[in-house]
Each structure stands twice: as structure tokens, then as C-alpha cells.
Design a protein around this motif. Structure first.
Motif, short mmCIF file in Angstrom:
data_model
loop_
_atom_site.label_atom_id
_atom_site.label_comp_id
_atom_site.label_asym_id
_atom_site.label_seq_id
_atom_site.Cartn_x
_atom_site.Cartn_y
_atom_site.Cartn_z
N LEU A 29 0.71 -0.70 0.17
CA LEU A 29 0.11 0.18 -0.26
C LEU A 29 0.33 1.41 0.28
N GLN A 30 1.64 1.54 1.02
CA GLN A 30 2.85 2.13 1.25
C GLN A 30 3.41 3.01 -0.10
N ARG A 31 3.96 1.52 -0.74
CA ARG A 31 4.40 2.23 -2.40
C ARG A 31 3.66 2.37 -3.43
N ALA A 32 2.35 1.42 -3.81
CA ALA A 32 1.37 2.60 -4.39
C ALA A 32 1.04 3.46 -4.34
N GLN A 33 1.39 3.91 -3.42
CA GLN A 33 0.30 4.97 -2.28
C GLN A 33 1.52 6.53 -3.31
N ASP A 34 2.94 6.71 -2.95
CA ASP A 34 3.42 6.80 -3.70
C ASP A 34 4.11 7.30 -5.44
N ASN A 35 3.18 6.39 -5.57
CA ASN A 35 3.03 6.12 -6.76
C ASN A 35 2.23 6.70 -7.69
N LEU A 36 0.68 6.95 -7.34
CA LEU A 36 -0.24 7.72 -7.66
C LEU A 36 -0.18 8.86 -7.78
N ASP A 37 -0.76 9.40 -8.95
CA ASP A 37 -0.62 11.60 -9.32
C ASP A 37 -1.95 11.03 -10.36
N THR A 38 -2.78 11.41 -9.88
CA THR A 38 -3.80 11.88 -11.09
C THR A 38 -3.72 12.37 -12.07
N GLN A 39 -2.32 13.26 -11.80
CA GLN A 39 -1.51 14.32 -13.00
C GLN A 39 -1.42 13.59 -14.14
N LEU A 40 -0.85 11.85 -13.54
CA LEU A 40 -0.52 11.43 -15.22
C LEU A 40 -2.30 11.04 -15.69
N LEU A 41 -2.88 10.85 -15.04
CA LEU A 41 -3.89 10.61 -15.05
C LEU A 41 -4.90 11.69 -16.33
N GLU A 42 -4.15 12.66 -16.36
CA GLU A 42 -5.30 13.76 -17.09
C GLU A 42 -4.30 13.37 -18.70
N PHE A 43 -2.64 12.76 -18.13
CA PHE A 43 -2.31 13.11 -20.11
C PHE A 43 -2.81 11.67 -20.45
N ALA A 44 -3.12 10.48 -19.55
CA ALA A 44 -3.64 9.45 -20.62
C ALA A 44 -4.59 9.22 -20.95
N TRP A 45 -5.72 10.34 -20.82
CA TRP A 45 -6.59 11.28 -21.22
C TRP A 45 -6.27 11.71 -22.33
N MET A 46 -5.63 12.33 -22.12
CA MET A 46 -5.43 13.23 -23.90
C MET A 46 -4.70 12.50 -24.93
N GLU A 47 -4.20 11.32 -24.75
CA GLU A 47 -3.88 10.57 -26.06
C GLU A 47 -5.18 9.24 -26.16
N LEU A 48 -5.82 9.06 -25.11
CA LEU A 48 -6.66 8.01 -25.44
C LEU A 48 -7.96 8.81 -26.30
N LEU A 49 -8.25 9.86 -25.78
CA LEU A 49 -9.34 11.24 -26.21
C LEU A 49 -8.76 10.72 -28.00
N GLU A 50 -8.18 10.62 -28.18
CA GLU A 50 -7.62 11.49 -29.40
C GLU A 50 -7.93 10.39 -30.72
N LYS A 51 -7.38 8.98 -30.07
CA LYS A 51 -7.57 7.88 -30.45
C LYS A 51 -9.86 7.18 -30.16
N ASN A 52 -9.78 7.77 -29.11
CA ASN A 52 -10.85 7.79 -28.96
C ASN A 52 -11.32 5.79 -28.56
N LYS A 53 -10.17 5.77 -27.89
CA LYS A 53 -10.34 4.10 -27.16
C LYS A 53 -10.11 4.38 -25.86
N PRO A 54 -11.06 2.72 -25.50
CA PRO A 54 -11.36 2.60 -23.78
C PRO A 54 -10.00 1.75 -23.86
N VAL A 55 -10.18 1.95 -22.45
CA VAL A 55 -8.90 1.02 -22.02
C VAL A 55 -9.00 0.39 -20.14
N THR A 56 -8.39 -0.59 -19.98
CA THR A 56 -8.57 -1.54 -18.95
C THR A 56 -7.42 -0.52 -17.99
N PRO A 57 -7.67 -1.19 -16.77
CA PRO A 57 -6.89 -0.53 -15.84
C PRO A 57 -5.38 -1.00 -15.99
#
Length: 800
Positions: free
Chosen positions: A181-209
């Protein structure tokens, strides 16, 4: 096209000419929010960037777009290489099925759930507000599994509670959950989600975790996959669930306009949360402040949002919230303050911050009775006071030559009635009961009249008085005032020697009150038997005759002790409490009581003679055999026993009804038209007849309708006054020296040896256990063990 993709905390910007690409302003906003740590982590991945040259002012500088294009080309090549390496490391894949998605393309079915077995790492829903990580231990029945969660607790969970199974993990040691859990906590950054959204939005592509983990971390290893799942499951901005089955979900990027709107709402929400936190800090500061430095009540009402929060707490304190949202808001405030979600907590908090005084009248708030008059009513009253004319001026008889006594309690704000008396040459006594004439100013159906009807009565509390009419109109216009010429309706009565009525009249008049006396001062004058106050002695003699006559007609004596309380500075934590216990058998009180009954009998007789619709009151005796109570002491004890068997009063609006308890053929309440609306209706009707008209303001049916609503309001006010009186008596007793003894009369036995007692010193009824051998009417000594006015609780113990 150019693209920059985020890997291991790094970023890539993707642009395209398609309409679904994020706007440049949004991209610029995201770039500005990047942390320096992202760039350091990007460097560690082995990717390198060509340096950008700056224009120093000489020669042609390469364009910004050219620099970015160069950057993107370099990054894209490096990313392709990394992506190929990472794909080979994916250890777990879901079973493959062909399926046509809403995007119109054939993709792998990623919704197949992994079979449960011991040692799997999973996330499950503990309750509606919490999800926990756990490790499967063993089956528990056919479908359930025993798990060890991150808190070290073993429990049984259902398959439908599982929200995610971390891929690629087998035989996980539950003791390592905290580290994971501690390692996961250190890895969480919502800004990463923002940039992934930009890329996937362009491709209009769904995604799994797992696919998202590959995009933002460059790896779909267990830790990265769980982090990606966690980001997606908590995200409310960039992605929405496209499809879900069991613990498997597929997410799709939201449209740009949706994201912008959600971001706007998020900013609003964050601002509201900051504002709410500031309010909580304000509450805490006020709560901890000394009493004399707490913010004034007005400061909590200046800001709309603060007032809304305070209103929610007020509503919660009196169980009168206007909506579910208001109730929830108060609950959140109490929880944030570390308090229980109860009405008592809300009340105490409002007291602690200084918004409510310590002795706030909760019943007054709960009943929502009108207190202050509106500006419109006050303005209308001012106009009546300055501009209204007296329609009865020509018909008023001048009685200013009479000596007039107004007798009332010492704190009376307005005076409704006064008395005069003289002895005729034949030896009979003639009495005048002068009643204030508010109908001189107010007409039926007017704005001020409608407000008076809505209120029904003035409210007299230990802490305040809320008059039926605006104060200035009542005091300066309607009330009888000492030494001033006042309009009145005067009822004159000549008594026979046995106390019965020989003659009477009802007329509009002008009087000049001579004395304003309290009951105490009137009693003292009677006791002194001064020759100069012969008129007062005549009134006392007439009262005695009337009392004898009524008892010969079957009247029942119900005199008892009456308690009044006046609280000085009720806003203070320890206000001064003045308590008065009056015996209704006192000569001055008896005098006024008899004169009021006499007036009521005359008005009923006058109304019957002229067929005037009036609020006639009656009360059957219920065949009361007074002799059955002769063994009980006269006064409160006997009265309490008689009242228990009396029937309720009755009303008729066409003709008088015998009032058996008072021993008179009919009765109309007439002597308090400034304080009681039904008395005012009687004035309207009588004065209409005196003007010579044959049409009355109200028919019998209309009077009945008015009485129904007014009497309902009066019952509410009575309940309020009784609860207020009890509160302050209990508070008075709470303050007395512990162990103090009080004399009490036994009124009756409630059950076994539990008796209803009347504490003589305070005129207050309570229950207590009394010893064997005690009877109704006996005196006992008691002391107060506990007194809690807010809980309406008092515990008495007999002193043996």
C-alpha cells in the motif's frame, strides 16, 4: 501529428487536427501543473531530449513548433522501443473473446473475471464508504472467501464485494500488505491520468486498468496495474465506466467539453470545501473563546453561506429541518466538529459559540410563533394612531368624574380594564367595569385586525412579552393610562342586596383612570380601610356579594396558587429570576376576578336580549357533588380534586350557555380586547349594535370559524407559556442551596406512594414518593435532589 506520452511519471503532448483533441489552453494548463519530480523520473527511464536553443536576440531562432517537433520525434522513437520491451513483460492476460464494442471495432473481451484461489491480492468493498486491500485465505462455503485485510482483520466476503483482483499475483503474503500500500501510495499521481486521457481521447479508445498502467507507468506489473485501477476508480473527471462485469471494468475517456465542465465543477466544489473548512475553524474559534469575546449573533448572519450553515444547525436543534439537504448539512458540520449527530449536540454548539443564549427558549423556536411585528403592520398601526377618527365620539358618555381603579400585575404593559363604584341613595351599590376600546382604532378585516387574528392572543413569557397589537398602538392608543382621558366601553351594574343584577347598561364612554394599582398595593389599601378610598371598599363589598350569590347558584370554587416569573436580562448565562406566588383567594385578586365575571354575565345578557351573535362560553358542572370534597382542605388541594372531574368548556355563537362552574346563566369574555382576539370580536359586535345598525361584522357561523382557528392558536400559546414557566421554576430551584427544604401539599396519589405535590413556596407541581400514612391534603417536607430545566426534569425526595 506529434505525441508525447507519460511513462514513469514523464509526459508527452499529443496534438492532432481531429476535432476531439484537447484545446491548447487545456494542454498549457496541464503542462504548468507538472512537478519537477516528473522530469527527474523521466530522465531515469533512459530517455534523452535534444536541448532547445533559446533566442538570444541575434539571428533567426528556430520556431517553437520546430523545436517541439524535433523533441516529439526523438521521444516517439524512444517510446516505441520502450513499449516493445514492456509488452513482452505482461504476465497475465484475460481470456480472449471477440466482441464488437460501441466504438465499432473488434477488441479483446477484457471483462472475464479471474477465478478465486488462495493467495490472491484483491480489493473489496468493506462498506459503502470504504474499500480495503486483502489476501484470499480459504473458501467460506460455496461462494464466499475468508480474507486477511490491510488492517489485519480476518473476515468473510462475498464475490460481489470484490472490486478488483490485482493481476500477476499468486501466494501473496498478507503481512506485506502495508508495504504494498505504501509503494502504491508513492506511485499515485492524478496528473498522469490527465495526460493518459489526452492520448486516449484522440484515439477514441477505451482502456482497462492494465492498459492504462502500460501507458502511464510503462509497465502492467501488479503494483502499476493496481495504481492504475485505483486512479480510474477514484476519478470523476477524465474517465467513465464503459462496461463492467464483476471485478472487471473498461473505462472510456470523456469528451473535452465534459471534462472542462467537470473541472469547473471541481473548482467550485474545492472552493466550497475551503469555505466550509473556514466556517468550521470559525466555529472552533468561537467555541473556545471566553464568553465576553464570542462573536455577536449578527456576525453569523452577515454572510449568506454562514447563515445557511447556522440555519441548518438551528433546524437540527429543534427537529424542524426544511429538507433532507439541510439535515445532511447540519450532520456534516457536527461530524466535522467531532460531535454526535443529535439535536442536543446542535443546540449545545450554538450555545457554545454564543449564537444562542444559555437559556434559549426552544419551544418558542419549534412552535414558530410570530414575535416581532412586520414593518408593514407597524406602519399601518402608526397610520391608525395618527389618522383614524372616532366613529363613536358623539355617543360617548363622559365618566371622567368617577374615581377609576386599574388593578393588575406590576409588569403589565397595557391595561385593558378598570373599575369604579358608588353607593346609590337607596343603599344599593352601582359598579362600572371600564374596558379599553381598541375597536376605536381597528376595524374588522383591516390589515392590523388580520394580523391580530392570526396571532390570536398576546404571549406572556417569563423572558418577554409578544403583544397581539404593535406596541405603540397598544400602549399609546388603546391602553388605559393613568391621569389621561381614555376611550372605553363601560358596563354599569346595579346590584341587589343578595348580589344579583338589578340593572345594567353598556355604553361607549370617556374615563380618566385615577389609580394604577398592583394586586399587592390594592390588598394593602383594603387592609388599611382608608376613608378616602371608600370606592375601593365598595368594590370589595360588591365582590363579596357576588361571590355569595354565585355559590348559591351552584358555582364551584377552584382557587389555587398562581405563579408568575419575571427574568431580568434573560440573555445572560445566570439571569436574575424574580418569582411571585399569588393566592387567587387574595382579597384584591378576588375583587378583580368577581368584577370580570360580572362583566361577562352582563355582556351575555345584553347579547341575548338583542339577538347579537357573540362568543358565548359555558361549562357544565358534570353533576359535581362539592360535598364529596368537603373533607379536603379549602384552597389548592380541594380545587385540584374538583378540577379533575370537571368537563371541558363549551361555546355557542347564537345564544348564552349556562356556565355552571361560575354559577351564572351566560358568560362572554369581554375585558381583555387588547390581549385576546375573541374578546375583540365581542367588542366589534357590541359596538356595531350601539351605533344603531342592524348588521353585525360577523354572523354566528363566521364567529364559529374564527373561534376555531383562534382557539387552536391559543392552545399552542398556552402550551408555550406553561413550558416556559416550568423551565424557569426548575432553573430557580436548581440554583438554590443544596439540601434546602420546601413545604409541599399532597394533591393526589398517582400510583402507590408516588404523589402529586404542590411546592407552596414556588407554586409548582411535581411528583415524589411519600412515606406510609400520608394522605391527600397533608403537608410534607421535601428537598430537590436533581433539577435539569432543559430536560424538564426535577427529582424531589421527602425529608423524613
Amino acid at each position: 501529428m506529434m505525441s508525447v506520452r507519460a511513462i514513469n511519471g514523464c509526459f508527452i503532448i499529443r496534438t492532432a487536427t481531429t476535432g476531439c483533441a484537447p484545446p491548447v489552453s487545456l494542454i498549457r494548463h496541464r503542462i504548468q501543473r507538472l512537478r519537477s519530480s516528473h522530469l527527474r523520473e523521466f530522465s531515469k527511464s533512459g530517455l534523452s531530449f535534444p536541448p532547445l536553443r533559446q533566442n538570444t536576440g541575434g539571428g533567426d531562432a528556430p520556431s517553437c513548433s520546430a523545436c517541439i517537433h524535433s523533441l516529439v520525434e526523438s521521444v516517439s522513437q524512444e517510446l516505441e522501443s520502450v513499449s516493445r520491451r514492456k509488452r513482452s513483460r505482461i504476465s497475465v492476460r484475460a481470456s480472449v473473446k471477440v466482441k464488437l464494442t460501441s466504438y465499432g471495432e473488434v477488441v479483446e473481451d477484457k471483462l472475464v473475471n479471474q477465478e478465486l484461489e488462495a493467495g490472491l491480492l484483491l480489493e473489496f468493498k468493506k462498506d459503502p464508504e470504504r474499500v480495503l486491500l486483502a489476501v484470499t485465505h480459504r473458501p467460506d462455503g460455496k461462494k464466499n472467501w475468508m480474507v486477511f485485510d490491510q488492517n489485519g482483520v480476518s473476515s468473510s466476503i462475498k464475490p460481489q464485494q470484490i472490486t478488483y483482483i490485482v493481476p500477476g499475483v499468486y501466494n501473496f503474503n498478507h503481512t506485506e500488505l502495508t508495504e504494498f500500500l505504501q509503494r502504491a501510495q508513492d506511485n499515485l499521481d492524478t496528473q498522469l491520468l490527465e495526460f493518459a486521457w489526452m492520448e486516449l481521447l484522440e484515439k477514441n479508445k477505451p482502456v482497462t486498468p492494465e492498459e492504462l498502467a502500460e501507458i502511464i507507468y510503462g509497465s502492467s506489473d501488479p503494483l502499476e496495474s493496481y495504481c492504475a485501477h485505483f486512479l480510474l476508480s477514484k476519478d470523476e473527471i477524465y474517465f467513465s465506466v464503459l462496461e463492467s462485469k464483476g471485478s472487471r471494468s473498461i473505462y472510456s475517456p470523456r469528451r473535452t467539453e465534459q471534462v472542462e465542465e467537470l473541472l469547473r465543477r471541481q473548482r467550485v466544489k474545492e472552493a466550497e470545501e475551503r469555505e466550509f473548512e473556514e466556517f468550521i475553524q470559525l466555529l472552533k474559534s468561537a467555541k473556545n473563546a471566553p464568553t465576553h469575546t464570542k462573536p455577536p449573533k449578527s456576525s453569523w448572519l452577515a454572510d449568506d453561506k454562514v447563515r445557511e450553515n447556522i440555519d441548518s444547525l438551528k433546524a437540527y436543534a429543534i427537529d424542524a429541518w426544511a429538507s433532507i439537504d439541510q439535515r445532511k448539512l447540519a450532520g456534516v458540520i457536527l461530524k466535522s466538529m467531532g460531535l454526535q449527530k443529535t439535536a442536543v449536540s446542535a443546540l449545545n454548539l450554538l450555545i457554545d459559540i454564543g449564537y444562542f443564549p444559555v437559556h434559549v427558549n426552544l419551544d418558542l423556536l419549534k412552535l414558530n410563533l410570530p414575535t416581532d411585528h412586520s414593518d408593514a403592520i407597524v406602519e399601518a398601526a402608526e397610520i391608525l394612531l395618527s389618522e383614524s377618527s372616532d366613529l363613536d365620539a358623539a355617543r360617548r358618555i363622559d365618566l371622567t368624574h368617577l374615581k377609576v381603579y386599574a388593578i393588575d400585575v406590576d409588569e403589565a404593559d397595557e391595561l385593558d380594564d378598570a373599575l369604579s363604584a358608588t353607593r346609590l341613595q337607596d343603599g344599593r351599590i352601582k359598579i362600572w367595569i371600564h374596558v379599553a376600546d381598541p375597536a376605536r382604532y381597528v376595524t374588522p378585516g383591516s390589515k392590523v385586525d388580520r394580523e391580530a387574528r392570526r396571532r390570536g392572543t398576546s404571549v406572556f413569557l417569563p423572558t418577554a412579552t409578544y403583544p397581539m397589537f404593535p406596541e405603540k398602538l397598544a400602549m399609546e392608543g388603546m391602553s388605559l393610562r393613568q391621569g389621561e382621558t381614555c376611550n372605553a366601553v363601560s358596563v354599569s351594574v346595579v346590584l341587589r342586596s343578595d348580589g344579583s343584577i338589578a340593572e345594567y347598561s353598556v355604553e361607549n364612554s370617556i374615563i380618566r383612570p385615577t389609580y394604577m394599582l398592583t394586586y399587592e398595593s390594592a390588598a394593602e389599601l383594603l387592609h388599611m380601610n382608608l376613608q378616602e378610598e371608600v370606592e375601593l371598599r365598595l368594590l370589595s363589598e360588591a365582590a363579596f356579594l357576588r361571590s355569595q350569590w354565585r355559590h348559591e347558584q351552584g358555582a364551584v370554587d377552584t382557587t389555587t396558587l398562581e405563579t408568575r416569573i419575571k427574568v431580568v436580562n434573560p440573555e445572560d448565562p445566570e439571569p436574575l429570576i424574580n418569582i411571585y406566588v399569588e393566592n387567587q383567594a387574595d382579597p384584591a385578586m378576588r375583587l378583580v376576578f368577581e368584577m370580570m365575571i360580572l362583566c361577562g354575565e352582563v355582556i351575555a345578557t345584553f347579547g341575548s336580549q338583542h339577538n347579537i351573535p357573540l362568543p358565548y362560553r359555558g361549562q357544565p358542572q358534570s353533576n359535581i357533588d362539592v360535598s364529596a370534597f368537603a373533607h379536603l382542605p379549602e384552597g389548592p388541594v380541594r380545587s385540584a380534586s374538583i378540577v379533575k372531574v370537571m368537563r371541558a368548556a363549551e361555546m355557542n355563537f347564537r345564544c348564552p350557555v349556562r356556565h355552571g362552574v361560575l354559577g351564572i346563566p351566560g358568560y362572554v369574555q369581554f375585558t381583555s380586547p387588547i390581549r385576546r382576539y375573541m374578546d375583540l370580536t365581542a367588542h366589534y359586535q357590541i359596538k356595531a349594535f350601539l351605533r344603531g345598525g342592524d348588521k353585525f361584522p360577523f354572523s354566528a357561523g363566521e364567529l364559529e370559524g374564527i373561534a376555531a382557528s383562534v382557539n387552536m392558536q391559543n392552545r399552542v400559546v398556552r402550551k408555550l407559556c406553561n413550558s416556559g414557566l416550568r423551565y424557569w421554576v426548575i432553573e430557580f430551584l436548581r440554583r438554590q442551596q443544596k439540601g434546602k427544604k420546601y413545604t409541599a401539599l399532597i394533591l393526589r396519589f398517582v400510583k402507590d406512594r408516588i404523589a402529586s405535590l404542590l411546592l407552596v413556596e414556588v407554586g409548582f407541581q411535581a411528583t415524589a414518593w411519600v412515606s406510609e400514612g400520608k394522605q391527600v391534603g397533608d403537608e410534607v417536607e421535601v428537598r430537590v435532589e436533581e433539577a435539569h430545566p432543559r430536560d424538564d426534569l426535577i427529582l424531589l425526595k421527602e425529608v423524613l
